[in-house]
Design an enzyme around this catalytic site. Structure first.
Site, short mmCIF file in Angstrom:
data_model
loop_
_atom_site.label_atom_id
_atom_site.label_comp_id
_atom_site.label_asym_id
_atom_site.label_seq_id
_atom_site.Cartn_x
_atom_site.Cartn_y
_atom_site.Cartn_z
N HIS A 84 0.85 -1.20 0.00
CA HIS A 84 0.00 0.00 0.00
C HIS A 84 0.88 1.24 0.00
CE1 HIS A 84 -3.92 -1.85 1.83
NE2 HIS A 84 -3.51 -2.48 0.75
N PRO A 306 -3.03 -0.10 19.41
CA PRO A 306 -2.87 -0.59 18.03
C PRO A 306 -3.06 0.45 16.93
CG PRO A 306 -4.96 -1.34 18.95
CD PRO A 306 -4.21 -0.67 20.07
N TYR A 398 4.40 6.55 10.24
CA TYR A 398 3.59 5.37 9.93
C TYR A 398 4.40 4.34 9.15
CZ TYR A 398 -0.68 2.72 9.15
OH TYR A 398 -1.63 1.73 9.17
P1 FAD Z 1 3.23 -12.19 21.27
O1 FAD Z 1 2.67 -12.16 19.89
O2 FAD Z 1 2.30 -11.91 22.40
O3 FAD Z 1 3.91 -13.59 21.47
C1 FAD Z 1 4.32 -14.05 22.74
C2 FAD Z 1 4.25 -15.57 22.77
O4 FAD Z 1 4.70 -16.04 24.02
C3 FAD Z 1 2.82 -16.08 22.58
O5 FAD Z 1 2.79 -17.03 21.56
C4 FAD Z 1 2.48 -16.68 23.95
O6 FAD Z 1 1.62 -17.80 23.85
C5 FAD Z 1 3.85 -17.06 24.47
N1 FAD Z 1 3.92 -17.10 25.93
C6 FAD Z 1 3.35 -16.28 26.84
N2 FAD Z 1 3.65 -16.65 28.08
C7 FAD Z 1 4.46 -17.73 27.99
C8 FAD Z 1 5.08 -18.55 28.93
N3 FAD Z 1 4.94 -18.35 30.24
N4 FAD Z 1 5.82 -19.59 28.49
C9 FAD Z 1 6.00 -19.81 27.16
N5 FAD Z 1 5.40 -19.05 26.21
C10 FAD Z 1 4.64 -18.02 26.61
N6 FAD Z 1 1.14 -4.57 15.53
C11 FAD Z 1 1.57 -4.06 14.34
O7 FAD Z 1 2.78 -3.85 14.18
N7 FAD Z 1 0.71 -3.76 13.31
C12 FAD Z 1 -0.61 -3.94 13.44
O8 FAD Z 1 -1.35 -3.72 12.47
C13 FAD Z 1 -1.12 -4.42 14.71
N8 FAD Z 1 -2.43 -4.62 14.90
C14 FAD Z 1 -2.86 -5.25 16.02
C15 FAD Z 1 -4.22 -5.51 16.14
C16 FAD Z 1 -4.68 -6.16 17.26
C17 FAD Z 1 -6.16 -6.43 17.37
C18 FAD Z 1 -3.77 -6.57 18.28
C19 FAD Z 1 -4.26 -7.33 19.51
C20 FAD Z 1 -2.43 -6.31 18.18
C21 FAD Z 1 -1.96 -5.64 17.06
N9 FAD Z 1 -0.60 -5.37 16.90
C22 FAD Z 1 -0.18 -4.77 15.74
C23 FAD Z 1 0.37 -5.74 17.94
C24 FAD Z 1 1.06 -7.08 17.67
O9 FAD Z 1 0.10 -8.09 17.45
C25 FAD Z 1 1.99 -7.45 18.83
O10 FAD Z 1 2.81 -6.34 19.14
C26 FAD Z 1 2.85 -8.68 18.50
O11 FAD Z 1 2.10 -9.85 18.60
C27 FAD Z 1 4.06 -8.79 19.46
O12 FAD Z 1 4.76 -9.99 19.21
P2 FAD Z 1 5.55 -10.73 20.38
O13 FAD Z 1 6.16 -11.92 19.75
O14 FAD Z 1 6.38 -9.76 21.10
O15 FAD Z 1 4.42 -11.16 21.42
C1 DHB Z 2 -4.67 -3.35 11.28
C2 DHB Z 2 -4.40 -3.22 12.62
C3 DHB Z 2 -4.03 -1.99 13.12
O1 DHB Z 2 -3.75 -1.84 14.43
C4 DHB Z 2 -3.91 -0.88 12.28
O2 DHB Z 2 -3.55 0.31 12.79
C5 DHB Z 2 -4.17 -1.03 10.94
C6 DHB Z 2 -4.54 -2.27 10.43
C7 DHB Z 2 -5.06 -4.68 10.76
O3 DHB Z 2 -5.23 -5.59 11.57
O4 DHB Z 2 -5.22 -4.81 9.54
#
Ligand code: FAD
Ligand code: DHB
Length: 404
Positions: A84, A306, A398
């Site tokens: 995009h 988010p 962004y």
């Molecule tokens: P996580 O994805 O939380 O992974 C952590 C892992 O550790 C999980 O699999 C969990 O099961 C595991 N875990 C937890 N505790 C333990 C334990 N005690 N022992 C072993 N394993 C464990 N970010 C963006 O950049 N762009 C976006 O568009 C965006 N949109 C989002 C929309 C929504 C609705 C949400 C909820 C989040 C969004 N985010 C977005 C944020 C993004 O999803 C997170 O920042 C990302 O998942 C972080 O990755 P991580 O690996 O640090 O943590």
């Molecule tokens: C999506 C999630 C976001 O948090 C955002 O700012 C834009 C798009 C998505 O899930 O597509």
């Protein structure tokens, strides 16, 4: 340096890096270390199906796309990712296009679901034949202040596992065990709760716009996004703690149309809702991102609301930096890059925190907002879409700032 033999599940062993958490951060770190010939074990609490099925982020910055390719996991992204060049901002019934490409010298974003990112990384891990354990419980860290940390757990069958390692990577998200393993007086928490949550849905409907639409409406924020040519992703601002069951499909579509439809006749296409969930919104920072030989990365150390689409991208930027620092340590025996890890990662995270806070406060309607607040928000957006300087500021944040 040759990698030592990986430990088997439920047995004692030794590795170089014990990675707690098999989300995007943990899996990418494991892959980057593998490519450098460094051994690791990834311990994941959930099942493989649950990790891949979790519908979350969708917006990848160019830096994240580049990292996927550099890590050798970019083939599906190259095929299915949707590049995009900008976004739309909607308010007062009108859509305004912000063209990132022309404002940032050609940069943009790519739409590719987090679950696809995780899927691709799991495939790579299995192909690398390095250990990745799903369904582990009771993960505990030991002696991370010393030179010989250990991690213990119970595997899915209840057998006890233990691994000795040089480093522990805390990639276990906001609700993990690594950050709480650090004594309270060894770190500082900065936190802010928002009086909003997001109700998110996936719908089997062709996206009706070529780019995302962020909308401020007097009834609250709404966001139009997508996952593929046949799947639309949509979000609605709802009160914190909202019960997802209070939102039948008809109510969701009615509210989406109220908040998103614009006077040029644009509206999201409807289709069967295949997934529905409510996400809380918070800002959270833990400093420093290191305690002895434990390094935190991703959501384990910081959470952003988010609205700026930054969380996944920050997690990827953390592990890119952490992997490089660990590689340097094994190559030279020096810990300078490891010492730099936390201050540098925090600098980037605070920059993203500021942007995400600003996007959130500009586009959401607080319950206690005064008429003054509402008018100021509109003035902010009117300024934004009429000033090239303001649009540039939004665009460069962004698409992702480079802070290397
Ligand atoms: P996580 O994805 O939380 O992974 C952590 C892992 O550790 C999980 O699999 C969990 O099961 C595991 N875990 C937890 N505790 C333990 C334990 N005690 N022992 C072993 N394993 C464990 N970010 C963006 O950049 N762009 C976006 O568009 C965006 N949109 C989002 C929309 C929504 C609705 C949400 C909820 C989040 C969004 N985010 C977005 C944020 C993004 O999803 C997170 O920042 C990302 O998942 C972080 O990755 P991580 O690996 O640090 O943590
Ligand atoms: C999506 C999630 C976001 O948090 C955002 O700012 C834009 C798009 C998505 O899930 O597509």
């Amino acid at each position: 340096m040759t990698a030592p033999a990986p430990p088997a599940a439920g047995r004692s062993g030794r590795t170089q890096v014990a990675i707690v958490g098999g989300g995007p951060a943990g899996l990418m770190l494991g892959q980057l270390l593998h490519l450098a010939g460094i051994d690791s074990i990834v311990l994941e609490r959930s099942t493989r199906e649950h990790v891949i099925g979790r519908v979350r982020a969708g917006v990848l910055e160019q830096g994240t796309v580049d990292l996927m390719h550099a890590a050798g996991v970019g083939a599906h992204l190259a095929r299915d990712g949707m590049p995009h060049r900008g976004i739309y901002l909607a308010f007062g019934g009108m859509r305004h296009h912000i063209d990132f490409a022309s404002l940032t010298g050609g940069r943009g974003i790519t739409i590719y679901g987090q679950n696809a990112v995780v899927h691709d990384l799991i495939e790579a891990r299995l192909a690398a034949a390095r250990p990745l354990l799903f369904g582990v419980r009771d993960v505990e860290l030991h002696d991370v202040r010393g030179l010989a940390p250990r991690v213990t757990w119970h595997d899915a069958d209840g057998a006890r596992g233990e691994v000795r390692c040089d480093f522990v990577a805390g990639c276990d998200g906001f609700h993990g065990v690594c950050r709480p393993s650090i004594p309270v007086d060894a770190g500082t928490v900065y936190e802010r709760a928002y009086p909003f949550a997001w109700l998110g849905i996936l719908a089997d409907a062709a996206p009706s716009a070529d780019e995302l639409v962020y909308s401020l409406h007097e009834r609250g924020f709404a966001l139009f996004s997508m996952r593929s040519a046949s799947v639309t992703r949509l979000y609605l601002q709802v009160p914190p703690g909202e019960d997802v069951n209070a939102w039948g499909d008809e109510r969701i579509w009615q509210e989406l149309h109220r908040r998103l439809d614009t006077s040029d006749g644009w509206r999201p296409n409807e289709g069967p809702v295949s997934q529905k969930g409510v996400t809380a919104m918070r800002s959270f920072m833990f400093e420093p991102m290191r305690y002895g030989r434990l390094f935190l990365a991703g959501d384990a150390a910081h959470i952003v609301p988010p609205t700026g689409a930054k969380g996944l991208n920050l997690a990827m930027a953390d592990v890119k930096r952490l992997a490089a620092a660990i590689v340097e340590f094994y190559a030279t025996g020096r810990g300078a890059a490891l010492d730099e890890y936390s201050p540098r990662a925090l600098r980037r995270a605070w920059r993203a925190q500021r942007f995400s806070w600003w996007m959130t406060s500009t586009l959401h309607v607080a319950e206690d907002a005064t008429p003054f607040d509402r008018r100021r928000q509109i003035a902010d957006l009117e300024y934004l879409v009429s000033s090239e300087a303001a649009m540039k500021s939004l665009a460069e944040n962004y698409v992702g700032i480079s802070l290397d």
